[in-house]
Structures are given as C-alpha cells and as structure tokens.
Design a protein around this motif. Structure first.
Motif, mmCIF file in Angstrom:
data_model
loop_
_atom_site.group_PDB
_atom_site.id
_atom_site.type_symbol
_atom_site.label_atom_id
_atom_site.label_comp_id
_atom_site.label_asym_id
_atom_site.label_seq_id
_atom_site.Cartn_x
_atom_site.Cartn_y
_atom_site.Cartn_z
ATOM 1 N N SER A 110 1.158 -1.266 0.338
ATOM 2 C CA SER A 110 0.328 -0.141 0.021
ATOM 3 C C SER A 110 0.829 1.260 0.344
ATOM 4 C CB SER A 110 -1.278 -0.129 1.246
ATOM 5 O OG SER A 110 -1.595 -1.398 1.278
ATOM 6 N N LEU A 111 2.031 1.211 0.505
ATOM 7 C CA LEU A 111 2.888 2.862 0.463
ATOM 8 C C LEU A 111 3.420 2.274 -0.847
ATOM 9 C CD1 LEU A 111 4.427 4.802 1.936
ATOM 10 C CD2 LEU A 111 6.094 2.883 2.890
ATOM 11 N N VAL A 112 3.898 1.215 -1.410
ATOM 12 C CA VAL A 112 4.702 2.088 -2.970
ATOM 13 C C VAL A 112 3.297 2.012 -3.639
ATOM 14 C CG1 VAL A 112 6.082 0.440 -4.668
ATOM 15 C CG2 VAL A 112 6.754 -0.024 -2.209
ATOM 16 N N ARG A 113 2.126 1.198 -3.502
ATOM 17 C CA ARG A 113 0.577 1.917 -4.601
ATOM 18 C C ARG A 113 0.882 3.704 -4.053
ATOM 19 N NH1 ARG A 113 -1.814 -1.742 -7.251
ATOM 20 N NH2 ARG A 113 -0.912 -3.964 -6.899
ATOM 21 N N ALA A 114 1.060 3.814 -2.907
ATOM 22 C CA ALA A 114 0.857 5.558 -2.808
ATOM 23 C C ALA A 114 1.838 6.315 -3.126
ATOM 24 C CB ALA A 114 0.235 5.864 -1.204
ATOM 25 N N TRP A 115 2.918 6.324 -3.282
ATOM 26 C CA TRP A 115 3.751 6.412 -2.925
ATOM 27 C C TRP A 115 4.345 6.712 -4.920
ATOM 28 C CZ3 TRP A 115 8.677 3.840 0.131
ATOM 29 C CH2 TRP A 115 9.317 4.499 1.432
#
Length: 419
Positions: free
Chosen positions: A65-70
């Motif tokens: 989720s963090l990678v996708r948000a970044w």
C-alpha cells in the motif's frame, strides 16, 4: 535473484499526496520524506519455510500500500527485500523433515513468489538471497572489527576461525546510535525480547548479553562459506544491513517489517548500519501488527498457520483474502476468522457488479470524488479500512461506476475488479 511478476497498475488522473506513516522510533505520525522525488524502502523478507502465512501476507500488503501510494504521488521508488535462505530455524526444519536445506529454501521461496502474485503485491526492485551476499557480509563484519565495534569469540566447536559479535557498548560510545534509539524499549524488555527472538545472552565470551552475532564460524554439519573471516555464515541482523546499503541510498526513507522485528532485529540492523557508514540508517521505521489465529499469535513455532496457498488451493479468491486483511489497520493486532473472509467475498462480489456498470462510460479526466477519498485515506498512515469504506459508499450509492474509480481500486488497493 528474481522476484515475481509485476501486476498492472493503471494510471490515474492527477497525483495523490505523499503519505505520512506512524514512526515507531518517535511514536508519532510523520511524513515520509522522499529526496528529490525519490524514496527507498527496505522490508525484511521471509525465512523460507511455512510460507506464506497470513501474518506474512498482512505485512507485505501493508508496504505494498505504501509503494502504491508513493507511485501515485509521482515518487520514484526503489524497494529492496531479502530472503533469509540460510538460518538456524530453516536448518532445523530441514533436518526435522529430512529435506536438504537448499531444496527447502528454494521451494518455499517459489511458493512465496506465487503467493505474492496471487495477492497482486508489487515486487521489490531488488530481491536478494542472503546466500548471494555472504562475501559482502563478511567484508562488512571485518570492517566492524577493524573499527573496534566488533570482536571475536573463540569457539571450541570450529576449527576454522572465531564467531564475531557486535559490541553494543562500543557502538554507543563511538557512534550516534544507542540502545533503545529505534525501539524505545527499556532494559528489561530488551533483555526479554533478545532472548526470545534469536539472541544468545548467555554465550560465554561475550562482552554484553545483548551483543548480537555478526558471523558464525563453521560447525560440522552446517553450511558455510570461505571468507575474509574464515569459513562460516552471516548472523541475522547484519545481512539486512548489508543488502539495504548495497541497493538503497542512506538513510533509507522507510524501513519496515512486522512489529516483532523492532527489537532486536531492526535495532541491531540500525546499529550495524550506523557503525558502517557513520550516518543514520533509516529516516522512518514502520511496523505492521500481528495476526492471530485460534487465540494465539499466528507463528511457525506454534503451528497455528493459515496460508495463502492453502486458501487459494481451496478455491478462495485471493482478491477477497487481500480485502479481508485490509479490513484492519496495518498497525493493529488482529485475529483471523473465517467469517472475515466470507464477508470479504461478499464485498468483492458487490464491487465486481458495480465495476461492470462502468461499461463503455467515458473516463473522467480529473480525480473523482472516490479517488480523492481513497488517496486521502492512504496518505493518512495507510488507512486501508477507510479506503474500503469509501468504495463501499460509492457502490451503495447506486450511481454507475466511473472507469477511473475502477482503476483506482486496482491501482491503489491492489484489487482488479475486471479480472
């Protein structure tokens, strides 16, 4: 070492905000801080046996989720992850099952790759086996010895060199790191976790009970590699330090893993990194909560595991598994119940029916209300439950789906409703 296939990530109109995360080291919500539009992420990988249980899955979904948000925020991401394909627990399992440890590690790593593909987890840019970096680890340990923050401990059971330990008190004296800097644990808690989580506080010849092993000299019947330190193999914490520093700029933007890695693993990885470079190891430390089952933490030692591969083999939709795990905030400890998966399957069915209403509708050229809501939820400490609730509200409204909304669910939540 290869990782796994990358799922499609649709392009969305506009850009989302750069997310903030809870930082374990400061116990506060802090913005992640990409430098010149680039961020780095290190997440500790599996020891490849009993893969992939839902505790593993919850952690890797959190950082997915963090990678996708970044990426949605326009950040260039470099992501590294290890696999601890030689370690005492793996060797013990191999011996107990009569399987060669290399065969066990390879088969379980392949299973992990398959599970990550089923869950639509974005692969790391650098997926590194510990066995591929043994010479580099040995060189790093030798440097720590030369610097005076590591020392040799003779062992009567090895004819080819000594064990090497990190000197936590010397590191506190000679570097900017100190015990408790990342974990904020008191001495009693550190002592308990060190003993429970792979440490050897009673080892004769150590200068401090909390000194962690950097290099294990060769023993009969154990795998070993020839190195500048003699024959042996890496300790646990130093492997992650070396892999991260090989592939990521220092300090790492976010270093992540399960909450059970805070101490000693992440604390000591940071100590090693600071001693090797003289600078901070990571800017922010993020940790996922534990998943329980049948009243206990889901763990290999207890054997109370629910595995992704077994759910998929039983015909359960991995998209629903992802949704079920996403109903809890990533930092929350939670228990796995079959009812959660049943509810997630019903949610998925509603969402798929809603996505079909997008049909040939014209795609919005600016962010929709749902896209704005999902972006805001993820920016606030990866609040996936709030994002799921926002999608539920859009589905329940009765309005046809915009193609952008369907793409947003896939790009940001990892759920392809067109599959």
């Amino acid at each position: 070492m290869r990782s796994w296939s990358r799922p499609a990530v649709p392009t969305l109109p506009g850009t989302g905000p750069v997310p903030a995360l809870h930082d374990t080291a400061t116990d506060s919500l802090r913005p992640t801080r990409p430098v010149d539009g680039a961020a780095s992420l290190y997440v500790c990988g599996i020891t490849p046996y009993d893969a992939t249980h839902l505790g593993h899955a919850a952690t890797y979904l959190a950082f997915d989720s963090l990678v996708r948000a970044w990426l949605d925020a326009g950040v260039r991401v470099t992501y590294a992850q290890n696999t601890t394909d030689v370690d005492d627990p793996l060797l013990e399992r191999a011996t107990a099952t009569g399987v060669d440890w290399r065969e066990l590690a390879a088969s379980q790593t392949d299973l992990f790759r398959s599970d990550m593909e089923h869950l639509a987890v974005l692969p790391p840019d650098h997926y590194v086996a510990v066995t591929d970096v043994v010479p580099e680890v040995a060189e790093a340990v030798a440097h720590l010895v030369d610097r005076g923050v590591a020392y040799r401990v003779p062992t009567s059971s090895s004819s080819d060199g000594d064990d090497v330990y990190f000197d936590v008190r010397a590191a506190e004296r000679d570097t900017s790191w100190h015990l408790g800097l990342e974990s904020r644990y008191d001495a009693e808690t550190m002592a308990r976790f060190f003993a429970e989580r792979g440490g050897d506080p009673g080892r004769e010849g150590k200068r401090d009970p909390l000194d962690p092993l950097l290099w294990r000299a060769a023993r009969d019947g154990e795998p070993s590699w020839t190195s500048v330190l003699g024959a042996g193999r890496p300790g646990w914490h130093i492997e992650c330090t070396v892999i991260a520093q090989q592939h990521l700029a220092s300090p790492i933007t976010v270093n992540g893993g399960g909450i059970d890695l805070v101490f000693p693993h992440h604390e000591m990885s940071a100590a090693h990194g600071t001693a090797l470079t003289g600078g901070d190891y990571a800017d922010l430390w993020a940790h996922a909560g534990m998943v329980g089952y049948q009243g206990e933490k889901m763990s290999k030692s207890l054997g109370n595991l629910v595995k992704v591969s077994e759910l998929v083999a039983a015909g359960r939709d991995p998209r629903a598994v992802r949704l079920a795990l996403g109903t809890h905030h990533y930092r929350a400890d939670r228990e796995w119940f079959e009812a959660d998966l049943v509810a997630a399957e019903a949610r998925l069915a509603r969402w798929v029916a809603w996505a079909a209403t997008a049909g040939g509708a014209e795609r919005a050229t600016t962010p929709t209300a749902l896209l704005v809501a999902v972006r805001a939820a993820l920016a606030d400490d990866l609040d996936v439950p709030a994002a799921l609730t926002a999608v539920d509200a859009a589905v329940a409204s009765g309005a046809p789906a915009d193609p952008v909304d369907v793409d947003a669910v896939q790009a940001l939540l990892g759920v392809d409703l067109r599959a």
